[in-house]
Write a protein that holds these residues in place. Structure first.
Motif, short mmCIF file in Angstrom:
data_model
loop_
_atom_site.label_atom_id
_atom_site.label_comp_id
_atom_site.label_asym_id
_atom_site.label_seq_id
_atom_site.Cartn_x
_atom_site.Cartn_y
_atom_site.Cartn_z
N PHE A 70 0.82 -1.21 0.00
CA PHE A 70 0.00 0.00 0.00
C PHE A 70 0.86 1.26 0.00
CE2 PHE A 70 -3.14 -3.05 1.69
CZ PHE A 70 -4.18 -2.79 0.82
N GLY A 71 2.17 1.09 0.15
CA GLY A 71 3.07 2.25 0.08
C GLY A 71 3.50 2.60 -1.33
N LEU A 72 3.08 1.83 -2.31
CA LEU A 72 3.45 2.12 -3.70
C LEU A 72 2.77 3.40 -4.18
CD1 LEU A 72 3.22 -1.48 -5.22
CD2 LEU A 72 5.31 -0.14 -4.88
N GLY A 73 3.50 4.18 -4.96
CA GLY A 73 2.97 5.45 -5.44
C GLY A 73 1.78 5.32 -6.37
N GLY A 74 1.63 4.16 -7.03
CA GLY A 74 0.52 3.97 -7.95
C GLY A 74 -0.83 4.07 -7.30
N TRP A 75 -0.92 3.76 -6.02
CA TRP A 75 -2.19 3.88 -5.30
C TRP A 75 -2.67 5.33 -5.25
CZ3 TRP A 75 -5.05 -0.21 -4.16
CH2 TRP A 75 -4.43 -1.45 -4.01
N PHE A 76 -1.75 6.26 -5.37
CA PHE A 76 -2.10 7.68 -5.32
C PHE A 76 -2.08 8.33 -6.70
CE2 PHE A 76 0.10 6.32 -1.48
CZ PHE A 76 -0.80 6.69 -0.49
N LEU A 77 -1.08 7.97 -7.50
CA LEU A 77 -0.91 8.64 -8.79
C LEU A 77 -1.98 8.26 -9.80
CD1 LEU A 77 2.97 8.44 -9.19
CD2 LEU A 77 1.60 10.45 -8.61
N ILE A 78 -2.28 6.96 -9.92
CA ILE A 78 -3.21 6.51 -10.96
C ILE A 78 -4.61 7.07 -10.74
CG2 ILE A 78 -4.31 4.49 -12.00
CD1 ILE A 78 -1.67 2.99 -11.56
N PRO A 79 -5.22 6.91 -9.53
CA PRO A 79 -6.56 7.50 -9.34
C PRO A 79 -6.57 9.02 -9.52
CG PRO A 79 -6.08 5.93 -7.60
CD PRO A 79 -4.80 6.15 -8.33
N SER A 80 -5.51 9.69 -9.07
CA SER A 80 -5.48 11.15 -9.18
C SER A 80 -5.38 11.60 -10.63
CB SER A 80 -4.29 11.71 -8.38
OG SER A 80 -4.43 11.39 -7.02
N LEU A 81 -4.57 10.91 -11.42
CA LEU A 81 -4.45 11.25 -12.84
C LEU A 81 -5.77 10.99 -13.57
CD1 LEU A 81 -0.87 9.90 -13.63
CD2 LEU A 81 -1.61 12.29 -13.66
N LEU A 82 -6.42 9.87 -13.26
CA LEU A 82 -7.71 9.58 -13.88
C LEU A 82 -8.75 10.62 -13.50
CD1 LEU A 82 -7.87 5.68 -13.46
CD2 LEU A 82 -7.41 6.98 -15.56
N LEU A 83 -8.74 11.01 -12.23
CA LEU A 83 -9.66 12.05 -11.77
C LEU A 83 -9.38 13.37 -12.46
CD1 LEU A 83 -11.83 13.14 -9.83
CD2 LEU A 83 -10.02 13.45 -8.13
N PHE A 84 -8.11 13.72 -12.59
CA PHE A 84 -7.73 14.97 -13.23
C PHE A 84 -8.23 15.01 -14.68
CE2 PHE A 84 -4.74 17.64 -15.58
CZ PHE A 84 -4.74 18.80 -14.81
N VAL A 85 -8.03 13.91 -15.38
CA VAL A 85 -8.48 13.84 -16.77
C VAL A 85 -10.00 13.91 -16.85
CG1 VAL A 85 -8.57 12.39 -18.83
CG2 VAL A 85 -6.43 12.62 -17.56
N ARG A 86 -10.68 13.16 -15.98
CA ARG A 86 -12.14 13.10 -16.02
C ARG A 86 -12.76 14.48 -15.75
NH1 ARG A 86 -16.38 13.55 -17.11
NH2 ARG A 86 -18.27 12.37 -16.61
N VAL A 87 -12.29 15.17 -14.74
CA VAL A 87 -12.87 16.47 -14.40
C VAL A 87 -12.61 17.48 -15.53
CG1 VAL A 87 -12.76 18.40 -12.78
CG2 VAL A 87 -12.72 16.06 -11.92
N ASN A 88 -11.43 17.39 -16.14
CA ASN A 88 -11.10 18.36 -17.18
C ASN A 88 -11.77 18.06 -18.52
OD1 ASN A 88 -8.91 20.58 -16.53
ND2 ASN A 88 -8.52 18.81 -15.23
N LEU A 89 -12.43 16.90 -18.62
CA LEU A 89 -13.21 16.60 -19.82
C LEU A 89 -14.61 17.20 -19.76
CD1 LEU A 89 -12.20 12.90 -20.59
CD2 LEU A 89 -11.59 14.95 -21.87
N LEU A 90 -14.98 17.74 -18.60
CA LEU A 90 -16.28 18.39 -18.48
C LEU A 90 -16.28 19.74 -19.19
CD1 LEU A 90 -16.97 17.80 -14.66
CD2 LEU A 90 -17.97 16.53 -16.57
N ASP A 91 -17.44 20.13 -19.65
CA ASP A 91 -17.60 21.47 -20.21
C ASP A 91 -17.89 22.42 -19.05
OD1 ASP A 91 -18.12 23.76 -21.59
OD2 ASP A 91 -19.89 23.01 -22.65
N TRP A 92 -16.84 23.01 -18.50
CA TRP A 92 -16.99 23.84 -17.32
C TRP A 92 -17.89 25.05 -17.56
CZ3 TRP A 92 -11.46 24.15 -14.71
CH2 TRP A 92 -11.12 22.87 -14.28
N GLN A 93 -17.84 25.59 -18.76
CA GLN A 93 -18.64 26.78 -19.04
C GLN A 93 -20.13 26.48 -19.04
OE1 GLN A 93 -17.17 29.65 -19.03
NE2 GLN A 93 -15.19 28.61 -18.81
N ALA A 94 -20.50 25.20 -19.22
CA ALA A 94 -21.91 24.83 -19.21
C ALA A 94 -22.42 24.57 -17.79
CB ALA A 94 -22.14 23.59 -20.08
N LEU A 95 -21.53 24.54 -16.81
CA LEU A 95 -21.92 24.26 -15.44
C LEU A 95 -22.37 25.54 -14.74
CD1 LEU A 95 -18.94 21.95 -14.37
CD2 LEU A 95 -21.22 21.22 -15.11
#
Length: 268
Positions: A70-95
């Protein structure tokens, strides 16, 4: 790409007009204390830990092996990168403005995790191979150093798992200071200790790694505070979470004029 470009533009403009304000933390004194503690542990504790580990119950070692990954960095990096990509795929101006703020905060949070874990991981990786300390399993002595050997068996100091745990503990304590230290600190310390129990590192490796993770995360939070993302500066030097940082849309609307995507109201 529009969301990302807008974020980069805001960050660059804030870097340009906001002066660095990191001097309140006594970094030289903290680094000296940290190095002295690491060296003392290397001289007086590492040797004892080798003989101590040989007498540990097999069940206890098995539990440590179950937790250590559980000390491996992938537990933190992979979900965070996926979250970053997912949120930035939203049309923020439409919110709506409220949901736009949520998207903004989630983006900042994901980028904070990636930055803190990434900085500590990069620092530890460079030090590992520059120092080249032999791992305990090699049984070649406590002070066997082979700089720039680029061999995983000579990448003991400092511990990368412990660095990730130090970074994770600091992130939670900065974001949730009222309960973070009680809920997360014992778990992260335990996972760092498992690296000693399973024979992958000496105690000084774990102490050095944990401290590096703490330091890298504080530096990351200070940079974010300068930008007005998630944190703000305080007189004591350590950044604290801004009141506008919420990851849900169910909060009371702040007093004063409403802002657009990057509110400046709570920024110093």
């Amino acid at each position: 790409m529009g969301n990302l470009q807008q974020t980069v533009t805001i960050a660059r403009s804030r870097f340009a007009r906001r002066p660095a304000n990191y001097s309140r933390i006594p970094w030289p004194a903290l680094v000296v204390v940290y190095l002295l503690l690491t060296v003392a542990c290397m001289v007086f504790v590492d040797g004892v830990s080798v003989s101590w580990r040989a007498h540990l119950p097999s069940g206890f070692v098995a539990v440590a092996k179950a937790f250590t990954n559980f000390g491996l960095g992938g537990w933190f990096l992979i979900p965070s990168l996926l979250l970053f990509v997912r949120v930035n795929l939203l049309d923020w101006q439409a919110l709506s403005k409220r949901w736009r703020m949520v998207a903004y905060n989630w983006t900042c949070f994901a980028f904070f995790v990636v930055s803190a874990i990434g900085l500590s991981g990069l620092t530890v990786t460079v030090l590992k191979y520059v120092i080249g300390r032999g791992r305990p399993a090699l049984d070649i002595g406590l002070f066997s150093f082979h700089p720039l050997k680029f061999d995983p068996y000579f990448a003991s100091f400092p511990s990368g798992h412990a660095a990730n745990m130090g970074a994770a503990a600091t992130m939670v304590m900065l974001l949730f200071p009222s309960w973070g230290k009680y809920a997360v600190l014992p778990i992260t310390i335990w996972i760092a200790v498992t690296r000693i129990v399973v024979g992958a590192h000496f105690p000084s490796d774990a102490i050095a790694g944990f401290g590096l993770g703490v330091g890298c995360t504080v530096v990351t939070a200070l940079i974010f505070a300068r930008l007005g993302f998630i944190f703000r500066h305080t007189a004591a030097g350590l950044p604290i979470r801004k009141k506008t940082f919420r990851l849900r849309a169910t909060w009371r609307k702040p007093a004063g004029p409403s802002r657009m995507l990057f509110p400046e109201a709570a920024s110093p």
